[in-house]
Scaffold this motif. Sequence first.
Motif, PDB file in Angstrom:
ATOM      1  N   PHE A 141      20.708 -46.150  -5.836  1.00  0.00           N
ATOM      2  CA  PHE A 141      20.053 -46.878  -6.909  1.00  0.00           C
ATOM      3  C   PHE A 141      20.984 -46.982  -8.114  1.00  0.00           C
ATOM      4  CE2 PHE A 141      15.253 -46.367  -6.017  1.00  0.00           C
ATOM      5  CZ  PHE A 141      15.455 -46.248  -4.656  1.00  0.00           C
ATOM      6  N   SER A 142      20.783 -48.008  -8.924  1.00  0.00           N
ATOM      7  CA  SER A 142      21.447 -48.069 -10.231  1.00  0.00           C
ATOM      8  C   SER A 142      20.675 -47.171 -11.196  1.00  0.00           C
ATOM      9  CB  SER A 142      21.461 -49.507 -10.755  1.00  0.00           C
ATOM     10  OG  SER A 142      20.135 -49.931 -11.056  1.00  0.00           O
ATOM     11  N   TYR A 184      13.415 -50.596  -1.053  1.00  0.00           N
ATOM     12  CA  TYR A 184      13.849 -49.337  -1.662  1.00  0.00           C
ATOM     13  C   TYR A 184      13.132 -48.129  -1.064  1.00  0.00           C
ATOM     14  CZ  TYR A 184      16.385 -52.035  -5.133  1.00  0.00           C
ATOM     15  OH  TYR A 184      17.267 -52.882  -5.743  1.00  0.00           O
ATOM     16  N   GLN A 223      17.244 -48.574 -11.904  1.00  0.00           N
ATOM     17  CA  GLN A 223      16.376 -48.456 -10.730  1.00  0.00           C
ATOM     18  C   GLN A 223      15.920 -47.022 -10.530  1.00  0.00           C
ATOM     19  OE1 GLN A 223      19.103 -50.094  -7.889  1.00  0.00           O
ATOM     20  NE2 GLN A 223      18.354 -52.195  -8.131  1.00  0.00           N
ATOM     21  N   ARG A 224      16.806 -46.061 -10.791  1.00  0.00           N
ATOM     22  CA  ARG A 224      16.411 -44.655 -10.673  1.00  0.00           C
ATOM     23  C   ARG A 224      15.327 -44.307 -11.680  1.00  0.00           C
ATOM     24  NH1 ARG A 224      21.930 -43.497  -9.002  1.00  0.00           N
ATOM     25  NH2 ARG A 224      22.630 -43.377 -11.169  1.00  0.00           N
ATOM     26  N   ARG A 265      13.132 -46.378 -12.894  1.00  0.00           N
ATOM     27  CA  ARG A 265      11.910 -46.994 -12.388  1.00  0.00           C
ATOM     28  C   ARG A 265      11.299 -46.136 -11.285  1.00  0.00           C
ATOM     29  NH1 ARG A 265      11.238 -52.597 -13.665  1.00  0.00           N
ATOM     30  NH2 ARG A 265      12.985 -53.391 -14.907  1.00  0.00           N
ATOM     31  N   ALA A 266      12.162 -45.551 -10.455  1.00  0.00           N
ATOM     32  CA  ALA A 266      11.676 -44.658  -9.409  1.00  0.00           C
ATOM     33  C   ALA A 266      11.009 -43.423 -10.013  1.00  0.00           C
ATOM     34  CB  ALA A 266      12.836 -44.240  -8.502  1.00  0.00           C
ATOM     35  N   LEU A 304      10.219 -52.539  -8.185  1.00  0.00           N
ATOM     36  CA  LEU A 304      11.151 -52.291  -7.083  1.00  0.00           C
ATOM     37  C   LEU A 304      10.589 -52.904  -5.812  1.00  0.00           C
ATOM     38  CD1 LEU A 304      12.064 -48.526  -7.711  1.00  0.00           C
ATOM     39  CD2 LEU A 304      13.457 -50.527  -8.260  1.00  0.00           C
ATOM     40  N   SER A 305      11.448 -53.557  -5.037  1.00  0.00           N
ATOM     41  CA  SER A 305      10.984 -54.175  -3.797  1.00  0.00           C
ATOM     42  C   SER A 305      10.783 -53.112  -2.720  1.00  0.00           C
ATOM     43  CB  SER A 305      11.995 -55.215  -3.316  1.00  0.00           C
ATOM     44  OG  SER A 305      13.231 -54.590  -2.990  1.00  0.00           O
TER      45      SER A 305
END
Length: 331
Positions: free
Chosen positions: A159-160, A151, A163-164, A166-167, A147-148
């Motif tokens: 977030f998609s 974020y 992406q969530r 990954r978070a 993630l850049s």
Amino acid sequence: MNEESMILEVENLAVEFPVKKGGAVGGKGLVRAVNGVSFSVTEGETLGLVGESGCGKTTLGRALLRLLPVSVSGRIVFDGREITALKNREFRDVRRDMQMIFQDPFSSLNPRLTMGQMLYEVLQVHRVVPRDRIRKRVYELLDIVGLSREYYGRYPHEFSGGQRQRAGIARALALNPRLLICDEPVSALDVSIQSQIINLLKDLQREFSLTYLFIAHDLSVVEYISDRVAVMYLGNIVEIASSQELYGSPSHPYTRALMSAIPSPDLSSSRERIMLKGDIPGPLDMPSGCSFHPRCPEAVDRCRHEAPELMALKDEPGHEVSCLMRSNQKN
């Protein structure tokens, strides 16, 4: 397995939920979601845990991290230290080394905090880095999971799904854990995103020497990521072996039925689908003897009265099966 490399040992673990029985005069009862489970995990490996919905996989994972207000018996040994009965203050230090990646990344993230605030709070509470380095460490965690830095100031709803997740992985990695319990980490994601997250987990394992307990119902995903696989049915582990051995030569009738349901890309494949009869028994009406016998195509009268133990198969080190009909193959 070398005992010195064991990071997690579970012995006869049972988890019970108190419930109220139905009816006007219904009394109280207990649902045993996990029924005397024993297994171990070697440092650096991935142990897959599979089974139908409701078999106790998630309950087992949450019980290991003390995330359930239930009755737990048995022993949980982490890195040589028994943690089953540790008080909350004592367990806090252990929890740094044992983290969880949840199935639903949206509900597991605080909607009122940005990603940066969420990670900042974790690092601040546990004091794993000096206060003046926390923001830098947050940026490092975002980079690690792909993630850049933009974020940092975004909320979970921005977030998609991928992406969530990954978070959620970044949060789990924040305290530099040694063991990650991955509870269906890709089941809520699109297939294309699933492969990205699975490959990310494999890369992180190599980079940070992580150990995984990977809980899932997708047998293809489990085969790809796992070194060994344990199969659960109604709170019991019925078979455990290396991934190659389990998928190539399953022994327990339930495992064979699961494997027969895996879609094959080979249209000319003659693999026969094994259809199990009946329904999964209710939690308050568990069968006597072998819990699988009401649905087992190989059950005999003995299976209705005797509960099998998980035992090693002869000439197959590390391959254990809980089945009375395999008794002649045991050591």
